[in-house]
Motif scaffolding. Structure first.
Motif, PDB file in Angstrom:
ATOM      1  N   GLY A 134     -14.225   1.368  -6.032  1.00 22.95           N
ATOM      2  CA  GLY A 134     -13.655   0.216  -6.600  1.00 22.95           C
ATOM      3  C   GLY A 134     -12.306  -0.177  -6.247  1.00 22.95           C
ATOM      4  N   PHE A 135     -11.703   0.239  -5.138  1.00 19.60           N
ATOM      5  CA  PHE A 135     -10.432  -0.098  -4.722  1.00 19.60           C
ATOM      6  C   PHE A 135     -10.142  -1.258  -4.132  1.00 19.60           C
ATOM      7  CE2 PHE A 135      -9.838   4.622  -5.209  1.00 19.60           C
ATOM      8  CZ  PHE A 135      -8.641   4.830  -5.973  1.00 19.60           C
ATOM      9  N   ALA A 136     -11.269  -1.729  -3.393  1.00 15.90           N
ATOM     10  CA  ALA A 136     -11.086  -2.720  -2.397  1.00 15.90           C
ATOM     11  C   ALA A 136     -11.657  -4.193  -2.904  1.00 15.90           C
ATOM     12  CB  ALA A 136     -11.833  -2.523  -0.966  1.00 15.90           C
ATOM     13  N   TYR A 137     -10.853  -5.131  -2.489  1.00 15.29           N
ATOM     14  CA  TYR A 137     -11.544  -6.488  -3.174  1.00 15.29           C
ATOM     15  C   TYR A 137     -12.364  -7.006  -1.925  1.00 15.29           C
ATOM     16  CZ  TYR A 137      -6.983  -7.670  -0.984  1.00 15.29           C
ATOM     17  OH  TYR A 137      -5.747  -7.878  -0.253  1.00 15.29           O
ATOM     18  N   SER A 138     -12.339  -6.436  -1.018  1.00 17.85           N
ATOM     19  CA  SER A 138     -12.946  -7.068   0.246  1.00 17.85           C
ATOM     20  C   SER A 138     -14.475  -6.992   0.200  1.00 17.85           C
ATOM     21  CB  SER A 138     -12.509  -6.609   1.503  1.00 17.85           C
ATOM     22  OG  SER A 138     -12.942  -5.093   1.590  1.00 17.85           O
ATOM     23  N   PHE A 179      -4.994  -6.478  -8.037  1.00 17.06           N
ATOM     24  CA  PHE A 179      -5.558  -5.289  -7.521  1.00 17.06           C
ATOM     25  C   PHE A 179      -4.720  -4.183  -7.258  1.00 17.06           C
ATOM     26  CE2 PHE A 179      -9.425  -7.520  -7.277  1.00 17.06           C
ATOM     27  CZ  PHE A 179     -10.380  -6.711  -7.204  1.00 17.06           C
ATOM     28  N   GLN A 180      -3.279  -4.274  -6.623  1.00 12.96           N
ATOM     29  CA  GLN A 180      -2.291  -3.466  -6.686  1.00 12.96           C
ATOM     30  C   GLN A 180      -1.879  -2.825  -7.904  1.00 12.96           C
ATOM     31  OE1 GLN A 180       1.228  -4.447  -4.113  1.00 12.96           O
ATOM     32  NE2 GLN A 180       2.319  -4.045  -6.044  1.00 12.96           N
ATOM     33  N   VAL A 181      -1.639  -3.615  -8.742  1.00 18.58           N
ATOM     34  CA  VAL A 181      -1.277  -3.501 -10.238  1.00 18.58           C
ATOM     35  C   VAL A 181      -2.329  -2.737 -10.942  1.00 18.58           C
ATOM     36  CG1 VAL A 181      -0.946  -4.425 -12.625  1.00 18.58           C
ATOM     37  CG2 VAL A 181       0.249  -5.535 -10.587  1.00 18.58           C
ATOM     38  N   LEU A 182      -3.487  -2.892 -10.875  1.00 21.34           N
ATOM     39  CA  LEU A 182      -4.485  -2.096 -11.418  1.00 21.34           C
ATOM     40  C   LEU A 182      -4.600  -0.838 -10.906  1.00 21.34           C
ATOM     41  CD1 LEU A 182      -7.622  -4.824 -11.723  1.00 21.34           C
ATOM     42  CD2 LEU A 182      -6.015  -3.787 -13.527  1.00 21.34           C
ATOM     43  N   ARG A 183      -4.356  -0.545  -9.662  1.00 26.17           N
ATOM     44  CA  ARG A 183      -4.322   0.903  -9.128  1.00 26.17           C
ATOM     45  C   ARG A 183      -3.037   1.523  -9.488  1.00 26.17           C
ATOM     46  NH1 ARG A 183      -2.132   0.115  -4.013  1.00 26.17           N
ATOM     47  NH2 ARG A 183      -0.246   1.234  -4.682  1.00 26.17           N
ATOM     48  N   LEU A 231       0.627  -1.119  -0.139  1.00 26.15           N
ATOM     49  CA  LEU A 231       0.091  -0.019   0.039  1.00 26.15           C
ATOM     50  C   LEU A 231       0.805   1.137  -0.026  1.00 26.15           C
ATOM     51  CD1 LEU A 231      -2.838  -0.967   2.617  1.00 26.15           C
ATOM     52  CD2 LEU A 231      -2.882  -1.142   0.209  1.00 26.15           C
ATOM     53  N   PRO A 232       0.437   2.276  -0.554  1.00 24.39           N
ATOM     54  CA  PRO A 232       1.259   3.586  -0.610  1.00 24.39           C
ATOM     55  C   PRO A 232       1.454   4.108   0.794  1.00 24.39           C
ATOM     56  CG  PRO A 232      -0.592   3.711  -2.223  1.00 24.39           C
ATOM     57  CD  PRO A 232      -0.838   2.537  -1.525  1.00 24.39           C
ATOM     58  N   VAL A 233       2.531   4.679   0.879  1.00 23.59           N
ATOM     59  CA  VAL A 233       3.173   5.208   2.126  1.00 23.59           C
ATOM     60  C   VAL A 233       1.960   6.289   2.711  1.00 23.59           C
ATOM     61  CG1 VAL A 233       4.677   6.896   3.383  1.00 23.59           C
ATOM     62  CG2 VAL A 233       5.684   5.082   1.765  1.00 23.59           C
ATOM     63  N   GLY A 234       1.526   6.151   3.906  1.00 23.52           N
ATOM     64  CA  GLY A 234       0.441   6.914   4.541  1.00 23.52           C
ATOM     65  C   GLY A 234      -0.654   6.514   4.181  1.00 23.52           C
ATOM     66  N   SER A 235      -1.047   5.217   3.831  1.00 18.44           N
ATOM     67  CA  SER A 235      -2.309   4.919   3.526  1.00 18.44           C
ATOM     68  C   SER A 235      -3.188   4.586   4.608  1.00 18.44           C
ATOM     69  CB  SER A 235      -2.256   3.763   2.503  1.00 18.44           C
ATOM     70  OG  SER A 235      -1.692   2.474   3.187  1.00 18.44           O
ATOM     71  N   LEU A 284       1.314  -6.955 -14.710  1.00 13.13           N
ATOM     72  CA  LEU A 284       1.238  -7.734 -13.775  1.00 13.13           C
ATOM     73  C   LEU A 284       2.424  -8.222 -13.320  1.00 13.13           C
ATOM     74  CD1 LEU A 284      -1.923 -10.114 -14.667  1.00 13.13           C
ATOM     75  CD2 LEU A 284      -1.880  -8.588 -12.497  1.00 13.13           C
ATOM     76  N   ARG A 285       3.434  -8.474 -14.095  1.00 12.82           N
ATOM     77  CA  ARG A 285       4.792  -8.673 -13.662  1.00 12.82           C
ATOM     78  C   ARG A 285       5.514  -7.800 -13.358  1.00 12.82           C
ATOM     79  NH1 ARG A 285       4.397 -12.417 -18.141  1.00 12.82           N
ATOM     80  NH2 ARG A 285       5.126 -10.631 -19.629  1.00 12.82           N
ATOM     81  N   GLU A 286       5.512  -6.336 -13.679  1.00 12.81           N
ATOM     82  CA  GLU A 286       6.359  -5.392 -13.818  1.00 12.81           C
ATOM     83  C   GLU A 286       5.836  -4.744 -12.468  1.00 12.81           C
ATOM     84  OE1 GLU A 286       6.565  -2.621 -16.943  1.00 12.81           O
ATOM     85  OE2 GLU A 286       7.678  -4.118 -18.127  1.00 12.81           O
ATOM     86  N   TYR A 287       4.494  -4.590 -12.265  1.00 13.15           N
ATOM     87  CA  TYR A 287       4.019  -3.665 -11.013  1.00 13.15           C
ATOM     88  C   TYR A 287       3.905  -4.604  -9.804  1.00 13.15           C
ATOM     89  CZ  TYR A 287       3.542  -0.009 -14.545  1.00 13.15           C
ATOM     90  OH  TYR A 287       3.849   1.155 -15.406  1.00 13.15           O
ATOM     91  N   GLY A 288       3.422  -5.727 -10.151  1.00 12.20           N
ATOM     92  CA  GLY A 288       3.083  -6.680  -8.887  1.00 12.20           C
ATOM     93  C   GLY A 288       4.089  -8.018  -8.584  1.00 12.20           C
ATOM     94  N   GLU A 289       4.909  -8.222  -9.483  1.00 14.36           N
ATOM     95  CA  GLU A 289       5.816  -9.374  -9.681  1.00 14.36           C
ATOM     96  C   GLU A 289       4.853 -10.592  -9.393  1.00 14.36           C
ATOM     97  OE1 GLU A 289       8.851  -8.725  -6.678  1.00 14.36           O
ATOM     98  OE2 GLU A 289       9.669  -6.728  -7.563  1.00 14.36           O
ATOM     99  N   GLU A 290       3.854 -10.579  -9.918  1.00 11.75           N
ATOM    100  CA  GLU A 290       2.929 -11.551 -10.062  1.00 11.75           C
ATOM    101  C   GLU A 290       3.404 -12.915 -10.592  1.00 11.75           C
ATOM    102  OE1 GLU A 290       0.715 -14.236  -9.138  1.00 11.75           O
ATOM    103  OE2 GLU A 290      -0.262 -12.395  -8.359  1.00 11.75           O
ATOM    104  N   ARG A 291       3.768 -14.173  -9.978  1.00 13.51           N
ATOM    105  CA  ARG A 291       4.180 -15.436 -10.618  1.00 13.51           C
ATOM    106  C   ARG A 291       3.419 -15.927 -11.708  1.00 13.51           C
ATOM    107  NH1 ARG A 291       5.268 -19.948  -6.845  1.00 13.51           N
ATOM    108  NH2 ARG A 291       3.384 -19.097  -5.580  1.00 13.51           N
ATOM    109  N   PHE A 292       2.025 -15.663 -11.481  1.00  9.22           N
ATOM    110  CA  PHE A 292       1.066 -16.361 -12.123  1.00  9.22           C
ATOM    111  C   PHE A 292       0.452 -15.301 -13.165  1.00  9.22           C
ATOM    112  CE2 PHE A 292       1.182 -18.689  -8.376  1.00  9.22           C
ATOM    113  CZ  PHE A 292       1.715 -19.949  -8.660  1.00  9.22           C
ATOM    114  N   ALA A 293       1.177 -14.249 -13.691  1.00  6.49           N
ATOM    115  CA  ALA A 293       0.852 -13.181 -14.347  1.00  6.49           C
ATOM    116  C   ALA A 293       0.136 -13.819 -15.725  1.00  6.49           C
ATOM    117  CB  ALA A 293       1.752 -12.156 -14.919  1.00  6.49           C
TER     118      ALA A 293
END
Length: 288
Positions: free
Chosen positions: A186-190, A278-282, A59-63, A223-232
């Motif tokens: 639409g920020f939360a996946y909860s 969700f991090q990547v999309l944001r 999460l961004p600093v200060g969130s 997904l790979r660049e911004y989230g380092e997602e293995r299953f991109a």
């Protein structure tokens, strides 16, 4: 000090980072992890932030700062520290401060109350924050200039307002609790919400547009660049497959697609499987 800072005077640029923040190597340029103490009721947004932190999401600093709850009388968690740090720079009449991340005016309101000779230029990319701050700061309207813009436009904003020098600049960086509280953002996946994720709701690009229009290769790349997602690639292919049947419009549906794309053993640890997506999309939507 920047050009135009008064010779022999004070200038302070305060970057708010609550105690306990540590930098991380994973997606390090896009956030940090915030840990704060304290008990008491939480808003839905604060609960969502806590859940995402527990999941290990960047999460961004200060969130988790409290500033965006000022409309309900809540002060930012760092208010006293900010007041102390900025006091030497703002003690003289005619001082000017740029609040580069205005939010719901928690810091700005406290600074204006403390320094009767201060003028604040409040900047925020969120139009809702500007509107609410205008009401919250009505008592100081003659000493406040509010600008709907991103903080990387500060130079242009000061030039347009014909301000040649400022005595301080304050940044309190991160996603705010009200942005997570509001399902329409639409920020939360909860919980289920439209796929939006825009910090600036006047911009065109939304998370829905990303997931419904990006080719699989481009989606996998971010997904790979911004989230380092293995299953991109698996996630990207599943998104493209599902959107061919019907457009993807909700956070819950996207969460389900991501979860089903990740092998069962990998889903048993590491928190919510959708956290990186969700991090990547944001990041992609807001140009972080």
């Amino acid at each position: 000090a920047p050009a135009g800072a008064p010779a022999g005077g004070h200038f302070l640029a305060a970057l708010v980072r609550p105690a306990g923040v540590r930098r991380r190597s994973t997606a390090a340029e896009y956030g940090g992890e915030v840990r704060q103490s304290g008990k008491g009721p939480r808003t839905a947004g604060q609960r969502a932030i806590a859940e995402r932190e527990q999941d290990g999401e960047e999460l961004p600093v200060g969130s988790r700062g409290g500033e965006m709850g000022m409309a309900e009388g809540h002060r930012p968690v760092m208010t006293e520290r900010v007041l102390a740090l900025l006091a030497p720079a703002l003690e003289l009449p005619g001082s000017v401060l740029v609040d580069a991340t205005l939010g719901r005016a928690g810091h700005t309101g406290a600074l204006l109350a403390r320094h009767p000779g201060l003028t604040v230029i409040g900047v925020d990319a969120d139009d809702a924050a500007i509107g609410e701050s205008r009401q919250l700061l009505a008592a100081y309207q003659d000493r406040v200039r509010l600008v709907h813009a991103a903080f990387d436009q500060i130079t242009e904003i000061l030039a347009r307002l014909e301000v040649v020098r400022v005595q301080g600049v304050l940044f309190d960086l991160g996603v705010s609790s009200p942005q997570l509280d509001d399902p329409a953002r639409g920020f939360a996946y909860s919980y289920d919400a439209p796929l939006d994720m825009r910090m600036d709701r006047t911009q065109a690009l939304t998370a829905a547009e990303v997931v419904n229009t990006y080719p699989a290769a481009r989606l996998a790349q971010v997904l790979r660049e911004y989230g380092e997602e293995r299953f991109a690639r698996r996630i990207a292919d599943a998104v493209v497959r599902e959107r061919s049947r019907a457009p993807l419009t909700s956070t819950m549906r996207l969460s389900e697609i991501v979860r089903d794309s990740i092998p069962a053993p990998a889903r048993r640890s590491g928190g919510n499987p959708a956290k990186r997506t969700f991090q990547v999309l944001r990041i992609e939507v807001n140009g972080e």
